[in-house]
Design a protein around this motif. Structure first.
Motif, mmCIF file in Angstrom:
data_model
loop_
_atom_site.group_PDB
_atom_site.id
_atom_site.type_symbol
_atom_site.label_atom_id
_atom_site.label_comp_id
_atom_site.label_asym_id
_atom_site.label_seq_id
_atom_site.Cartn_x
_atom_site.Cartn_y
_atom_site.Cartn_z
ATOM 1 N N ALA A 227 0.841 -1.207 0.000
ATOM 2 C CA ALA A 227 0.000 0.000 0.000
ATOM 3 C C ALA A 227 0.867 1.245 0.000
ATOM 4 O O ALA A 227 1.976 1.261 0.559
ATOM 5 C CB ALA A 227 -0.904 0.008 1.226
ATOM 6 N N TRP A 228 0.360 2.275 -0.655
ATOM 7 C CA TRP A 228 1.007 3.590 -0.660
ATOM 8 C C TRP A 228 0.067 4.502 0.134
ATOM 9 O O TRP A 228 -1.112 4.648 -0.206
ATOM 10 C CB TRP A 228 1.159 4.067 -2.099
ATOM 11 N N VAL A 229 0.594 5.092 1.201
ATOM 12 C CA VAL A 229 -0.264 5.754 2.179
ATOM 13 C C VAL A 229 0.204 7.192 2.393
ATOM 14 O O VAL A 229 1.397 7.430 2.598
ATOM 15 C CB VAL A 229 -0.200 4.974 3.531
ATOM 16 N N ALA A 230 -0.732 8.135 2.343
ATOM 17 C CA ALA A 230 -0.373 9.545 2.589
ATOM 18 C C ALA A 230 -0.636 9.889 4.051
ATOM 19 O O ALA A 230 -1.644 9.457 4.626
ATOM 20 C CB ALA A 230 -1.220 10.438 1.692
ATOM 21 N N LEU A 231 0.275 10.656 4.626
ATOM 22 C CA LEU A 231 0.163 10.991 6.054
ATOM 23 C C LEU A 231 0.440 12.472 6.270
ATOM 24 O O LEU A 231 1.151 13.093 5.477
ATOM 25 C CB LEU A 231 1.206 10.211 6.872
ATOM 26 N N PRO A 232 -0.042 13.000 7.400
ATOM 27 C CA PRO A 232 0.208 14.418 7.652
ATOM 28 C C PRO A 232 1.612 14.713 8.177
ATOM 29 O O PRO A 232 2.105 15.839 8.018
ATOM 30 C CB PRO A 232 -0.838 14.777 8.728
ATOM 31 N N SER A 233 2.256 13.732 8.823
ATOM 32 C CA SER A 233 3.520 14.042 9.511
ATOM 33 C C SER A 233 4.339 12.785 9.775
ATOM 34 O O SER A 233 3.802 11.675 9.774
ATOM 35 C CB SER A 233 3.199 14.680 10.876
ATOM 36 N N PRO A 234 5.643 12.955 10.070
ATOM 37 C CA PRO A 234 6.458 11.800 10.478
ATOM 38 C C PRO A 234 5.922 11.164 11.768
ATOM 39 O O PRO A 234 6.002 9.960 11.943
ATOM 40 C CB PRO A 234 7.843 12.403 10.695
ATOM 41 N N GLN A 235 5.347 11.991 12.660
ATOM 42 C CA GLN A 235 4.799 11.418 13.902
ATOM 43 C C GLN A 235 3.671 10.435 13.569
ATOM 44 O O GLN A 235 3.579 9.361 14.174
ATOM 45 C CB GLN A 235 4.280 12.530 14.822
ATOM 46 N N ALA A 236 2.848 10.798 12.588
ATOM 47 C CA ALA A 236 1.770 9.882 12.181
ATOM 48 C C ALA A 236 2.373 8.573 11.667
ATOM 49 O O ALA A 236 1.846 7.490 11.926
ATOM 50 C CB ALA A 236 0.906 10.534 11.111
ATOM 51 N N ALA A 237 3.502 8.673 10.949
ATOM 52 C CA ALA A 237 4.143 7.464 10.411
ATOM 53 C C ALA A 237 4.637 6.560 11.548
ATOM 54 O O ALA A 237 4.456 5.338 11.508
ATOM 55 C CB ALA A 237 5.304 7.855 9.497
ATOM 56 N N VAL A 238 5.241 7.172 12.559
ATOM 57 C CA VAL A 238 5.778 6.371 13.671
ATOM 58 C C VAL A 238 4.632 5.718 14.454
ATOM 59 O O VAL A 238 4.715 4.547 14.837
ATOM 60 C CB VAL A 238 6.676 7.246 14.585
ATOM 61 N N THR A 239 3.540 6.465 14.647
ATOM 62 C CA THR A 239 2.390 5.900 15.367
ATOM 63 C C THR A 239 1.778 4.759 14.547
ATOM 64 O O THR A 239 1.481 3.687 15.075
ATOM 65 C CB THR A 239 1.331 6.996 15.638
ATOM 66 N N LEU A 240 1.637 4.989 13.234
ATOM 67 C CA LEU A 240 1.074 3.952 12.363
ATOM 68 C C LEU A 240 1.959 2.697 12.356
ATOM 69 O O LEU A 240 1.462 1.571 12.380
ATOM 70 C CB LEU A 240 0.910 4.508 10.939
ATOM 71 N N LEU A 241 3.261 2.913 12.337
ATOM 72 C CA LEU A 241 4.200 1.780 12.369
ATOM 73 C C LEU A 241 3.937 0.904 13.599
ATOM 74 O O LEU A 241 3.827 -0.326 13.487
ATOM 75 C CB LEU A 241 5.642 2.315 12.390
ATOM 76 N N GLY A 242 3.826 1.535 14.763
ATOM 77 C CA GLY A 242 3.578 0.784 16.015
ATOM 78 C C GLY A 242 2.266 0.016 15.919
ATOM 79 O O GLY A 242 2.196 -1.162 16.300
ATOM 80 N N GLN A 243 1.253 0.673 15.389
ATOM 81 C CA GLN A 243 -0.073 0.017 15.302
ATOM 82 C C GLN A 243 -0.050 -1.149 14.315
ATOM 83 O O GLN A 243 -0.588 -2.220 14.594
ATOM 84 C CB GLN A 243 -1.139 1.044 14.885
ATOM 85 N N MET A 244 0.594 -0.948 13.168
ATOM 86 C CA MET A 244 0.633 -2.016 12.162
ATOM 87 C C MET A 244 1.458 -3.200 12.672
ATOM 88 O O MET A 244 1.130 -4.355 12.416
ATOM 89 C CB MET A 244 1.224 -1.515 10.837
ATOM 90 N N ARG A 245 2.493 -2.906 13.400
ATOM 91 C CA ARG A 245 3.309 -3.997 13.966
ATOM 92 C C ARG A 245 2.509 -4.802 14.971
ATOM 93 O O ARG A 245 2.561 -6.025 15.000
ATOM 94 C CB ARG A 245 4.545 -3.403 14.638
ATOM 95 N N GLY A 246 1.772 -4.060 15.792
ATOM 96 C CA GLY A 246 0.940 -4.730 16.795
ATOM 97 C C GLY A 246 -0.081 -5.629 16.118
ATOM 98 O O GLY A 246 -0.346 -6.749 16.566
ATOM 99 N N LEU A 247 -0.647 -5.152 15.030
ATOM 100 C CA LEU A 247 -1.708 -5.878 14.337
ATOM 101 C C LEU A 247 -1.158 -7.041 13.504
ATOM 102 O O LEU A 247 -1.718 -8.131 13.479
ATOM 103 C CB LEU A 247 -2.460 -4.902 13.412
ATOM 104 N N CYS A 248 -0.048 -6.804 12.826
ATOM 105 C CA CYS A 248 0.417 -7.765 11.806
ATOM 106 C C CYS A 248 1.624 -8.592 12.241
ATOM 107 O O CYS A 248 1.966 -9.568 11.583
ATOM 108 C CB CYS A 248 0.799 -7.021 10.521
ATOM 109 N N GLY A 249 2.289 -8.203 13.311
ATOM 110 C CA GLY A 249 3.481 -8.932 13.767
ATOM 111 C C GLY A 249 4.509 -9.037 12.652
ATOM 112 O O GLY A 249 4.775 -8.067 11.944
#
Ligand code: FAD
Ligand code: 2HG
Ligand code: ZN
Length: 472
Positions: A227-249
């Motif tokens: 997926a190619w995903v647009a975000l507002p900020s690097p902070q959003a990217a770091v938060t999304l990374l944590g969430q995706m890791r939690g979800l997908c391992g």
């Protein structure tokens, strides 16, 4: 050119044969500069041994003659490590003729390859037996296993599989005096003292010549979604990374960050590149999920993760690749940045790392400091955010002359590295020190660490003939 001992070239010719020795100035050229033409040197000869024994013979003869060697693989390195100095007294030792895949041991999940094997050929050889060799980087069609090991290469799959250091089980190395160390063991556990192979991995050719390696294989991937995903900020990217890791391992196998500027460069210079969205966004991530199961329902997982992120306003827009061609097109946007930046004039490359959590602050603080001190310079920030590794690259102000920008290179670098240090980071996360970051490392690394590194160098290469002027 510095005078060589009279009998050295004939002895090298005897040891390596016609195919193994180049002294003709014209034929040597491609070994004397890197792909960007950022570094250029001279050499007394280029040595091209075809076997480990020939490497050992060449190293022994050069050691006896006091001639320094510069190991070279695919010559895709980004810090001048594989290029000789300007004296013409050094010799390039090219490993590209060591091309054999010596063994594939599927039950042990290992492959034994020689140093000159191209990374892509290694990936293909693993795929042929239904396995994966996961190291993946933009230069994989040209870089070699020896270069990958010598630089401890990273790339886009480190998030899941680790870097080259994590993928190697054993090495064969020709030591600076010409002896061959056979450490080609495919053991996952070996606690018999110091882990010698790790000394050579990441040593950038300064401790010996890597001639072969036993590398880990992994189960082949049978489903994949991108997926190619647009975000507002690097902070959003770091938060999304944590969430995706939690979800997908472990199914999260790629998470690459890119600024709008990075994408703009690609859209401008890479043929066929097109923006996945109708409007521009400040930041993007490329997300890849993969699994060894053929029907792993990765799209459902991706949609769940992105759906939650939309609700939290972490994500502005997203597209999921619907075909293999679209997967490749999205990756081409990411992998095209390095090349695209070359078309915008001279660039300063920095492959820094900081703890993942500090990336947003690092970017904000460093951007501010740079714009204050060097108004108009363009920050091209992108990279392996899941590893805390940013390519915080700089291009000159648009339309300006090269010379004033080049004159500021050192001062720009200082701003970036000082900022990296504030976050307890590293000035090189994956490309190594080579020539370009050697002096900076003397300044930014702890004195005790430098002292220990010098002791190791002295113990293995007391005459200083292995890639002098690089790393230390
Ligand atoms: P070379 O450039 O030939 O040499 C690199 C260093 O290793 C030199 O110091 C050389 O002396 C030493 N060396 C080479 N072979 C040996 C050997 N057999 N024994 C001892 N020393 C040796 N790097 C990353 O880590 N991650 C990336 O994502 C990435 N992407 C890239 C994308 C592009 C478009 C390009 C051009 C480069 C990229 N790189 C990346 C940098 C580069 O590809 C890697 O550093 C690669 O591992 C170098 O391999 P090579 O065979 O070209 O080595
Ligand atoms: C990448 O991740 C490479 O694309 C190259 O490490 C980075 O060119 C660069 O600065
Ligand atoms: Zn990189």
């Amino acid at each position: 050119m510095t005078r060589l001992p009279e009998d050295l070239l004939p002895a090298l010719h005897d040891a390596l044969g016609e195919a193994g020795l180049i002294t003709d100035a014209e034929r040597m050229q491609s070994y004397l500069s890197d792909w960007r033409n950022a570094y250029r040197g001279q050499a007394a000869a280029v040595l091209r041994p075809g076997t480990t024994e020939e490497v050992a013979a060449a190293v022994r003869l050069c050691a006896q003659a006091g001639v320094a060697l510069v190991p070279q693989g695919g010559n895709t390195g980004l810090c001048g490590g594989s290029i000789p100095d300007a004296s013409g007294a050094q010799m390039v030792l090219s490993l590209t003729r060591l091309k054999r895949i010596r063994e594939v041991d599927v039950a042990n999940a290992t492959i034994t390859v020689e140093a000159g094997v191209i990374l892509q050929q290694l990936q293909d050889a693993a795929a042929e037996v239904g396995r994966l060799f996961p190291l993946s980087l933009g230069a994989e069609g040209s870089c070699t296993v020896g270069g990958n090991l010598a630089t401890n290469a990273g790339g886009t799959a480190v998030l899941r599989y680790g870097n080259m250091r994590d993928l190697a089980l054993g090495l064969e190395v020709v030591l600076p005096d010409g002896r061959i160390w056979d450490g080609l063991r495919g053991l996952r556990k070996d606690n018999t003292g110091y882990d010698l192979k790790q000394l050579f991995i990441g040593s950038e050719g300064t401790l010996g010549i890597i001639t072969a390696a036993v590398l880990k294989l992994f189960p082949a991937l049978r489903s994949l979604t991108t997926a190619w995903v647009a975000l507002p900020s690097p902070q959003a990217a770091v938060t999304l990374l944590g969430q995706m890791r939690g979800l997908c391992g472990d199914r999260l196998t790629g998470f690459e960050l890119m600024s709008r500027k990075s994408l703009e460069f690609v859209l401008r210079h890479v043929a066929g590149a097109s923006d996945p969205f109708a409007e521009g966004h400040p930041w993007y991530v490329l997300i890849e999920l993969s699994d060894t199961q053929p029907d792993a329902a990765l799209n459902d997982l991706l949609e769940q993760g992105l759906g939650e992120a939309f609700e939290q306003a972490l994500v502005l827009d997203a597209v999921v690749a619907g075909s293999q061609a679209q997967v490749e097109a999205l990756w081409a946007l990411r992998e095209g940045i390095s090349e695209a930046q070359n078309h915008e004039g001279p660039s300063l490359k920095h492959d820094i790392s900081v703890p993942v959590s500090r990336i947003p602050d690092f970017i904000a603080r460093t951007d501010r400091a740079l714009q204050q001190a060097f108004p108009g310079v363009r920050v091209v920030a992108y990279g392996h955010v899941g590893d805390g590794n940013l390519h915080y690259n700089i291009s000159k102000p648009p339309g300006s002359d090269d010379a004033p920008f080049k004159a500021q290179a050192e001062a720009i670098m200082r701003v970036i590295y000082d900022s990296t240090l504030e976050d307890d980071g590293s000035i090189s996360a994956e490309h190594g020190l080579g020539q370009s970051k050697r002096a900076a490392a003397q300044h930014y690394k702890a004195p005790l660490e430098l002292e220990l590194m010098r002791s190791i160098k002295q113990a293995l290469d007391p005459a200083g003939l292995m890639n002098p002027g690089k790393l230390l």
